[in-house]
Design an enzyme around this catalytic site. Structure first.
Site, PDB file in Angstrom:
ATOM      1  N   TYR A 175     -16.058  59.738  42.805  1.00  0.00           N
ATOM      2  CA  TYR A 175     -17.084  59.331  41.858  1.00  0.00           C
ATOM      3  C   TYR A 175     -18.488  59.318  42.457  1.00  0.00           C
ATOM      4  O   TYR A 175     -19.382  58.700  41.951  1.00  0.00           O
ATOM      5  CB  TYR A 175     -16.727  57.981  41.227  1.00  0.00           C
ATOM      6  CG  TYR A 175     -17.193  56.765  41.949  1.00  0.00           C
ATOM      7  CD1 TYR A 175     -18.070  55.873  41.322  1.00  0.00           C
ATOM      8  CD2 TYR A 175     -16.795  56.483  43.242  1.00  0.00           C
ATOM      9  CE1 TYR A 175     -18.503  54.752  41.972  1.00  0.00           C
ATOM     10  CE2 TYR A 175     -17.220  55.375  43.890  1.00  0.00           C
ATOM     11  CZ  TYR A 175     -18.079  54.504  43.258  1.00  0.00           C
ATOM     12  OH  TYR A 175     -18.516  53.396  43.907  1.00  0.00           O
ATOM     13  N   GLY A 176     -18.697  60.071  43.493  1.00  0.00           N
ATOM     14  CA  GLY A 176     -20.047  60.157  44.015  1.00  0.00           C
ATOM     15  C   GLY A 176     -20.135  61.080  45.223  1.00  0.00           C
ATOM     16  O   GLY A 176     -19.135  61.404  45.842  1.00  0.00           O
ATOM     17  N   VAL A 177     -21.340  61.528  45.498  1.00  0.00           N
ATOM     18  CA  VAL A 177     -21.592  62.396  46.640  1.00  0.00           C
ATOM     19  C   VAL A 177     -22.288  61.555  47.692  1.00  0.00           C
ATOM     20  O   VAL A 177     -23.094  60.682  47.370  1.00  0.00           O
ATOM     21  CB  VAL A 177     -22.515  63.568  46.231  1.00  0.00           C
ATOM     22  CG1 VAL A 177     -22.507  64.632  47.306  1.00  0.00           C
ATOM     23  CG2 VAL A 177     -22.089  64.153  44.903  1.00  0.00           C
ATOM     24  N   ASP A 221      -8.935  48.699  48.925  1.00  0.00           N
ATOM     25  CA  ASP A 221      -8.709  50.086  49.326  1.00  0.00           C
ATOM     26  C   ASP A 221      -8.886  50.250  50.826  1.00  0.00           C
ATOM     27  O   ASP A 221      -9.565  51.172  51.288  1.00  0.00           O
ATOM     28  CB  ASP A 221      -9.633  51.043  48.570  1.00  0.00           C
ATOM     29  CG  ASP A 221      -9.138  52.493  48.635  1.00  0.00           C
ATOM     30  OD1 ASP A 221      -7.957  52.702  48.972  1.00  0.00           O
ATOM     31  OD2 ASP A 221      -9.945  53.403  48.378  1.00  0.00           O
ATOM     32  N   GLY A 263     -16.866  62.435  47.000  1.00  0.00           N
ATOM     33  CA  GLY A 263     -15.729  61.604  46.618  1.00  0.00           C
ATOM     34  C   GLY A 263     -15.446  61.742  45.151  1.00  0.00           C
ATOM     35  O   GLY A 263     -16.060  62.543  44.448  1.00  0.00           O
TER      36      GLY A 263
END
Lengths: 291, 424
Positions: B103-105, B216, B101
């Site tokens: 801001y992160g895996v 979201d 994503g």
């Protein structure tokens, strides 16, 4: 329904705090905790931070010392980290530089007091004057590193469970239920006790209803207001509090108001950093070996 | 203060856990003791006051009496968890990465102790100038506060070798609704849509009750397992809200465009739970249509698509419209009635009513999750399908391949039809 409950110290965590395991006596640990919370409180005022963030910081600070020894981290650093973290949690973040400046001033003031508290000279001769640190100086970067590490350590050591429930709403409800909102002095006294209790470990030890009951108990006793307290109709049972627990919380709070000797004060001021704690512990060693 | 160093200082060293493809990284530190359930008692703090008033008025005579049962608002002391430090990421064995994503895996992993399959979301903490990011704090906190059957479960937060390695451990869920919708041979049945909507609404109601806005909601953030249960996921934009909203207001940079409520598009800074309800409306429409309702390329197009479908807002449908910061910058098209019925010709009038209440212009009158759960749509025929009767699908996230569609596609739902007795 599965709502996340805020964490409280387990019996094992209460019986053996890491600081006591490292040789810091219980009394001293409590004094250091209280001093760390006072620093958070003063920093909060200087930063014009919201009281909810300050209270949250103090509760996180108290929790931290059930999983970490003061020999490992200083109460100044952790207090600063707790206030920074709590400000984010309460959606009112503060600037790192502001926080660092404020803490630097508070810690220098403590150092100044320590320097002149023991001597015979009068305090007026040595008025404390704060000289701000230089903008790009190493003091700033050292403090900044300490702040980032402290915040992360609080999160990590508390398992990222930073769910905090504050007692104020509960106090208002309980006072209404007891019909104690007529007089203005009862709510304000009880509110004050709740705030003072933030300098003690009780928020990490007892559920909110118990702490609120203790604050009401202290306030009503002080003002000479009688509440139903004979078996079968004890007011605190309304709030699912145990008398022993209420009494214990009250004990923690009352302990704050005890007179301290200048030596006690100096001892606390000298142990704000982990360096101070370590050198105090070093000094204690020979005494332990003597008998 | 300046002597902070040693093992706790963050360093740039990368954890081996997420770089090595090796399946068995070595546990080089003693793994923290498995969360031992320590006994907790109520008379824990034993500090005795020294100079306080008289000892307790209640004497031993009451000791034998039974404690009154607890109020449900005050659970016993023993139910509070103790303080538990984060465990090491080496408690998990890495399987495969699921997605990367913004801001992160996310990795799929196995708990070495229990064998449970979990999802590990690695937080990106490298470039942080403000300590631990507030967005990650909100995400972790929201997940912990909003535990619910239909919210993806957070198990714990684990750390790697250094302070920059933080992973959120969540239950692994096979599918996301977005992918599922695109590979499903036929759209969801009305009875299935109702079940999914009820689950979504109860999750959203639960979050709102705990003062959390998701901000979201969209089909790709709704995960679904093979037992017909959806879980709201990705609380990366979630935050606590208050009444009134704090100083500075809230950011408008929230919610994926297609699911963004008109008040945010028009610059409101004091939005509230209604923005999540608009997204729920878009998701409802997407489940009915089998494609996203508003597929706009930009904010202006988004607004005009909304106006086109629902008719431009009027002083009746949205009294506060003109007070919004950006309301005066756009010219309203000529008045025109709502096109909802034409767009959804097959939905019942109750279904259409629910949809129009979710897509109401005025955030003040937009239906709440609590109210929507009681909407007649869910009690009319066809009734919501039991989750157990949902079909199962191969999971892309688990690396399972979808079998090639068999020759002259046999009705993929044949099994379901046999089980189904109701008409839909």
């Amino acid at each position: 329904m599965s709502t996340a409950l805020y964490p409280l110290a387990s019996l094992v965590q209460i019986e053996k705090t890491p600081s006591r395991e490292d040789g810091i006596p219980e009394e001293l640990e409590l004094d250091l905790r209280a001093h760390g919370c006072k620093l958070i409180h003063e920093a909060g005022i200087l930063l014009k931070q919201k009281q909810v963030a300050v209270a949250t910081a103090q509760i996180l600070f108290q929790r931290f010392w059930y999983v970490t020894s003061m020999k490992q981290f200083g109460i100044g650093d952790i207090g600063m980290g707790a206030l920074y973290l709590a400000s984010k949690l309460e959606e009112c973040p503060i600037r790192m530089r502001d926080l660092i400046n404020v803490y630097d001033e508070l810690l220098r003031r403590d150092a100044h007091r320590l320097k002149y508290s023991t001597g015979p000279s009068s305090s007026s001769a040595h008025e404390f004057k704060y000289i701000p640190m230089s903008y790009f100086g190493s003091t700033f970067y050292d403090l900044k590193d300490a702040l980032v590490v402290a915040e992360m350590q609080i999160l990590k050591r508390l398992g990222f469970n930073v769910n905090v429930v504050l007692p104020y709403g509960t106090l208002v409800n309980y006072l209404r239920l007891l019909g104690l909102t007529e007089r203005e002095d009862v709510p304000s006294k009880a509110w004050g006790y709740l705030n003072d209790a933030l300098q003690t470990p009780v928020y990490a030890l007892y559920a909110v209803p118990t702490i609120v009951s203790a604050a009401i108990m202290l306030a009503t006793r002080q003002l000479g207001i009688a509440l139903p307290s004979s078996p079968e109709s004890c007011w605190w049972e309304l709030f699912d509090a145990d008398w022993e627990d209420v009494w214990s919380v009250a004990g923690y709070i009352m302990r704050l108001y005890r007179e301290r000797t200048p030596e006690d004060h100096a001892r606390v001021l000298s142990m704000v950093t982990k360096k101070g704690v370590r050198s105090w512990l070093e000094d204690q060693k020979p005494a332990v070996l003597l008998p | 203060m300046s002597d902070v160093a040693g093992p706790s200082t963050p360093s740039r060293k990368r954890s081996r856990w997420d770089t090595e493809e090796d399946t068995t990284p070595q546990v080089d530190k003693p793994v923290p003791k498995r969360r031992t359930k320590s006994k907790v008692t109520t008379s824990a703090g034993t500090y005795t006051p020294e100079r306080t008033a008289t000892p307790p008025v209640r004497s031993q005579s009451v000791a034998g009496r039974l404690r009154p049962s607890h109020s449900r608002h005050v659970p016993p002391r023993t139910e509070h968890p103790p303080f538990m430090p984060s465990r090491s990421v080496y408690c998990y064995e890495r399987l495969n990465s699921i997605e990367e994503g913004s801001y992160g895996v996310v990795f799929r992993a196995r708990d070495k102790e229990t064998g449970d399959i979990v999802a590990l979301k690695k937080l990106k903490l490298d470039e942080e100038k403000h300590g631990f990011p507030i967005t990650a704090l909100r995400e972790i906190n929201s997940l912990m506060v909003c535990k619910h059957e239909n919210v993806v479960g957070i198990r714990e937060v684990v750390v790697g070798d250094t302070l920059t390695q933080v992973f959120i451990v969540m239950d692994f869920i096979e599918h996301d609704l977005k992918t599922l919708l695109s590979v499903m041979p036929s759209p969801f049945l009305q009875s299935e849509v109702k079940t999914l909507m009820l689950q979504l609404l109860s999750a959203v109601a639960h979050c709102h009750e705990r003062w959390i806005l998701h901000r979201d909601l969209k089909t790709s953030n709704l995960l679904m397992n093979n037992r017909g249960t959806i879980k709201v996921a990705d609380f990366g934009l979630a935050r606590r809200y208050g009444d009134p909203v704090g100083v500075g207001g809230l950011t408008q940079l929230v919610v994926t465009l297609w699911y963004r409520a008109p008040e945010i598009l028009l610059g409101a800074t004091t939005y509230s739970t209604a923005i999540d309800m608009w997204s729920v409306g878009c998701i409802f429409a997407e489940l009915l249509l089998n494609e996203p309702l508003f597929q706009a390329k930009g904010e202006i197009e988004m607004i005009s698509m909304i106006f086109k479908l629902l008719g431009p807002p009027t002083s009746q449908t949205w009294p506060d419209f003109l007070n919004l910061p950006l309301a005066k910058t756009i010219t309203l098209p000529a008045p025109q009635p709502s096109q909802l019925r034409q767009k959804f010709p097959y939905v019942t009038s109750a279904g259409l009513d629910l949809l129009s209440r979710l897509l109401a212009y005025d955030p003040e009158t937009r239906i709440s999750a609590e109210e929507a759960l009681k909407h007649p749509y869910f009690t009319e025929s066809p009734l919501p399908k039991h989750p157990d009767l949902f079909g199962s699908f191969p999971s892309a996230a688990a690396g399972e391949k979808r079998r090639k569609p068999d020759s002259p596609s046999a009705p993929a739902r044949a099994a379901d039809y046999k089980l189904l007795t109701e008409f839909d």
